[in-house]
Design a protein around this motif. Structure first.
Motif: not given
Length: 843
Positions: A735-736, A743, A790-792, A796-800
């Motif tokens: 999930q990570w 993207s 930030s990117n995802g 989906e929710k973006e990772f920072t």
């Protein structure tokens, strides 16, 4: 001595390498192993059942090894594993091969693993660069099937089911959001195929080719103890093998060395759980095994056959085969007695085949019966050779051939048993267009104990022979036929290693990929071409480079003369781009020509002890990516490689002074001499001195150093406190990560030096990435870090936490989960520009 105790003498050998009865492309094997009673048992156990099962998966290592070992080795079920791709998109824990070269390694590992569990292996992917490829992690079955070509993948799976005709099918994974999209895709098409494989309107062209529809009887899905239909006792201990089925399954998993697979399990009860999903037979909530309600023995098959019009005579033959199988097993472990009973059963199988063909049974029933009898005949061929201790081999004079070459291949049969066999015939099989001429007799009246018969064949490879394809069936095989106890058997054998048609002059270019800095477009590109002579003797050729229009190369050509096969020589060229070169990808190709022949390929030798030798033949070319790049003068970098990437080589090409740091360097060397120290992916997991010397690394940063750490998994000995401020990697790992290479990326700190010096990073630099954006992203981190992007994945929710950098003392610590190890060898301009910025921070 009791049978169980006797078998334990063979435990180590049996667990290390259990032989297979099946011919698998490029799976080196002797035709008949010499491990005695264990292999004899393994050969006769399948005679006791007519049932079959299939396990489907996406990648090499997806197979349910313990369950397969139980079905095949424990129950004797005709068991198959159908795997979609070759694992090209994964990582490599034993070497630096990636992409197609890694796919070849993983395919060979899968073949060897399948031999241990004695199962039949099939792949949906058919060739290098096949549509069904491992393009990296996917979160969606829809994306997977779209990239593979859903119709292509589904047609191939239906074809496998209609060819192998399993009674039971078990996909390896569920279609759940937390599961790899490749796994989910295989589940989706396997579940759908339960009905469609039996529908003549689905891929009707297969029926025109001779295949028949096939209705799988049951389909099971992986389950948990709290909700299951069948529990498989994989922890059961088998005295003959001297191991449990979990242990036998793990022996096969240890063959997946490039993935670091295989675990040691203690003895004791354990179970695999499966839930019935679809069935055409009556079932109960809890079943004794997969085959409840399905014909499992010849007696069961006889009952089904007798109930059909015209089936009485065939049913009688099937009952005779039931008695035959029981007599074969009862004769164990006497080799001579087993051989006699097996050949009597073989004669009865051949008679049953004729009776089925002449019967008035429905065509579908005849097709099914003939398929099961053909499987039994192949199993009896194996049992015969094991019981007679007949060892057959095919030995090429050389495994490395070139088009037009004539060579010799020897086929032999050795009798290590006490019974004499008669009517021995040795045959060599070669591809269409090849010629094979026996230089002596191929027939022998008899073969007694401790005697060997052999025939040498003169084999000529045609001048237009195709170059080696690692996923194709073996080019050369042999069949040894013989008679014993009134029936004839045949042993099929492949060479111990791949027989490959290679380029007459195999060329490799160094570098194999490089950057052309358009800020210095007239700087020469040095190209070294290494040429290996695969001709059978002395040979001459002229080597030249084919360059883009407007480019120049010196020398124009270089003559090379070789005294013998295997000799290697090198030629140095200097290439210059045109003055007006534009940012774009370019290709330089090496050409070896002379005597009317031309080579434009190289052969990468892939050799590891657990898989033997194979080859990857590919164009002899150099990829050149032209773009603007600023690299500081005199930049000095210490690189700590985990063995999983070669970024250090590309930095060197760019003009960076790179030193690969040893354990001694890290533990006691002068780290302060380096502007930057870079840790390769997962380095803490494979360089134990890093954990022990982590305080030295942090002190290096505190004193003004620049430390760059690439991604890690939690199991790579990663702990939050290894970083100067805590970094916790997100779990579950699936999930990570960001799998969409296209993207959108937002730079959260556009004024940060990482995005400005020495190269100005813009949105353009996030274009044309490959396979993934990031993997194993941090979930938590200290407030001291600057979150750079930030990117995802879409929706989906973006990772920072993908790209983190912090000042620590006088220096800088940067942790990045971006997949640099894929992007930089692919010459992605933006990734290279950013990596140069990362290692330039101190300057």
């Amino acid at each position: 001595m009791r049978k169980g105790k006797l078998a334990k003498l063979y435990t180590i050998a049996a667990a290390a390498a259990l032989a297979t009865t099946l011919v698998i492309p490029l799976a080196p094997q002797t035709a008949h192993a010499d491990r005695g009673v264990v292999d004899l048992w393994k050969a006769i156990k399948p005679l006791t059942t007519i049932a079959s099962a299939m396990n489907t998966g996406a990648h090499p290592d997806d197979e349910h090894s313990s369950m397969l070992a139980y079905l095949s080795l424990g129950r004797g079920v005709d068991t198959s594993s159908v795997i979609a791709n070759r694992g090209e998109g994964g990582q490599n824990e034993i070497g630096s091969e990636l992409g197609n070269a890694l796919g070849i390694i993983r395919t060979r590992e899968l073949q060897e693993a399948s031999k241990i569990t004695n199962i039949h292996l099939e792949n949906l992917s058919q060739k290098i660069d096949d549509p069904i490829f491992d393009f990296g992690f996917s979160k969606s079955p829809d994306e997977t099937l779209q990239k593979w070509g859903e119709d292509i993948a589904y047609e191939r799976l239906i074809r496998k089911i209609r060819t192998i005709r399993p009674d039971v099918v078990i996909p390896a994974f569920l279609n759940e959001p937390s599961t790899h999209g490749h796994h989910r895709a295989i589940n989706v098409i396997t579940v759908r195929a339960f009905k469609d494989a039996a529908d003549p309107n689905v891929f009707p062209e297969q029926l025109k080719e001779g295949l028949s529809p096939w209705q799988v009887k049951k389909l099971y899905l992986p389950a948990q103890e709290k909700d299951y239909s069948v529990s498989v006792p994989v922890g059961a201990y088998d005295e003959i093998y001297g191991a449990s089925y979990v242990q036998l399954g793990e022996e096969s998993r240890f063959m997946h060395k490039s993935q670091g697979m295989g675990r040691h399990y203690d003895e004791g009860p354990s179970f695999g759980y499966y839930k019935l999903d679809q069935s055409i037979v009556q079932t109960k909530a809890k079943e004794a095994d997969f085959f409840e309600g399905i014909a499992f023995t010849f007696d069961d098959l006889a009952k089904e056959t007798a109930s059909q019009s015209g089936g009485e005579k065939v049913a009688s033959e099937l009952k005779k085969l039931q008695k035959d199988a029981e007599e074969v097993v009862a004769a164990y472990p006497s080799f001579a007695a087993v051989a006699k009973e097996a050949h009597e059963m073989l004669a009865d199988v051949q008679k049953a085949q004729k009776d089925v063909q002449s019967s008035s049974l429905p065509e579908a029933s005849k097709t099914d019966l003939l398929h099961r009898l053909d499987v039994k005949q192949a199993q009896l061929n194996k049992a015969s050779a094991e019981a007679l201790s007949l060892v057959t081999k095919v030995k090429p004079e050389t495994n490395e051939l070139v088009a037009g070459q004539t060579t010799k291949v020897t086929v032999s049969a050795y009798n290590g048993g006490q019974a004499k066999v008669s009517g021995v015939n040795l045959a060599l099989n070669v591809p269409k267009g090849w010629q094979a001429k026996a230089l002596s007799t191929t027939s022998f009246s008899s073969l007694s104990y401790n005697q060997t018969v052999k025939t040498t064949f003169e084999v000529t490879v045609p001048s237009d022979a195709s170059l080696f394809q690692p996923y194709a069936a073996p080019a050369i095989t042999a069949d040894v036929s013989y008679s014993f106890a009134g029936s004839k058997a045949t042993s099929h054998v492949t060479p111990a290693d791949a027989v490959a048609v290679l380029p007459a002059f195999s060329m490799s270019l160094a570098p194999s990929a490089t950057v052309l800095n358009t800020l210095k477009s007239q700087e020469p590109i040095p190209v070294k071409v290494t040429v290996k002579n695969y001709n059978p003797g002395a040979a001459k050729t002229n080597v030249s480079l084919q360059v883009p229009e407007g480019w120049s190369v010196e020398p124009k050509a270089a003559p090379l003369a070789f005294a013998a096969k295997g000799e290697t020589k090198s030629v140095a060229f200097t290439v210059k781009a045109s003055a007006s070169v534009k940012p774009a990808p370019y290709t330089i190709t090496a050409v070896a020509s002379g005597d009317g022949k031309e080579s434009r390929h190289g052969a990468q030798v892939i050799r590891y002890p657990h898989i033997g030798t194979t080859y990857f033949v590919q164009p002899a070319s150099l990829a050149v990516q032209a773009f603007d790049l600023k690299v500081p003068e005199g930049l000095k970098v210490g690189y700590v490689s985990s063995g999983f990437d070669n970024i250090d080589q590309y930095l060197t090409q760019l003009g960076v002074n790179v030193t690969n740091l040893t354990a001694k360097d890290i533990e006691s060397g002068d780290l302060g001499q380096y502007d930057t120290i870079v840790l390769g992916i997962r380095a803490y997991g494979f360089r134990p001195e890093l954990t022990q010397s982590n305080a030295r690394l942090l002190k290096y940063v505190e004193n003004g150093g620049n430390l760059v750490v690439q991604y890690h998994k939690p199991e790579d000995n990663w702990k939050s406190e290894l970083a100067p401020y805590p970094i916790k990697i997100g779990t579950p790992l699936i999930q990570w990560r960001v799998t969409d290479e296209d993207s959108k990326v937002t730079m959260l700190a556009p004024d940060h030096p990482l995005f400005n010096a020495p190269n100005k990073i813009t949105e353009e630099d996030w274009n044309n990435w490959i396979q993934d954006r990031s993997a194993y992203n941090p979930a938590e981190w200290g407030k001291e870090y600057t979150t750079l992007i930030s990117n995802g994945d879409p929706g989906e929710k973006e990772f920072t936490g993908t790209f983190l950098s912090a000042k620590y003392g006088k220096g800088t610590y940067t942790y990045s989960s971006l997949v640099w190890y894929r992007e930089i060898p692919a010459l992605v301009p933006g990734a290279i520009r950013m990596f140069v910025n990362m290692v330039s921070l101190k300057q």
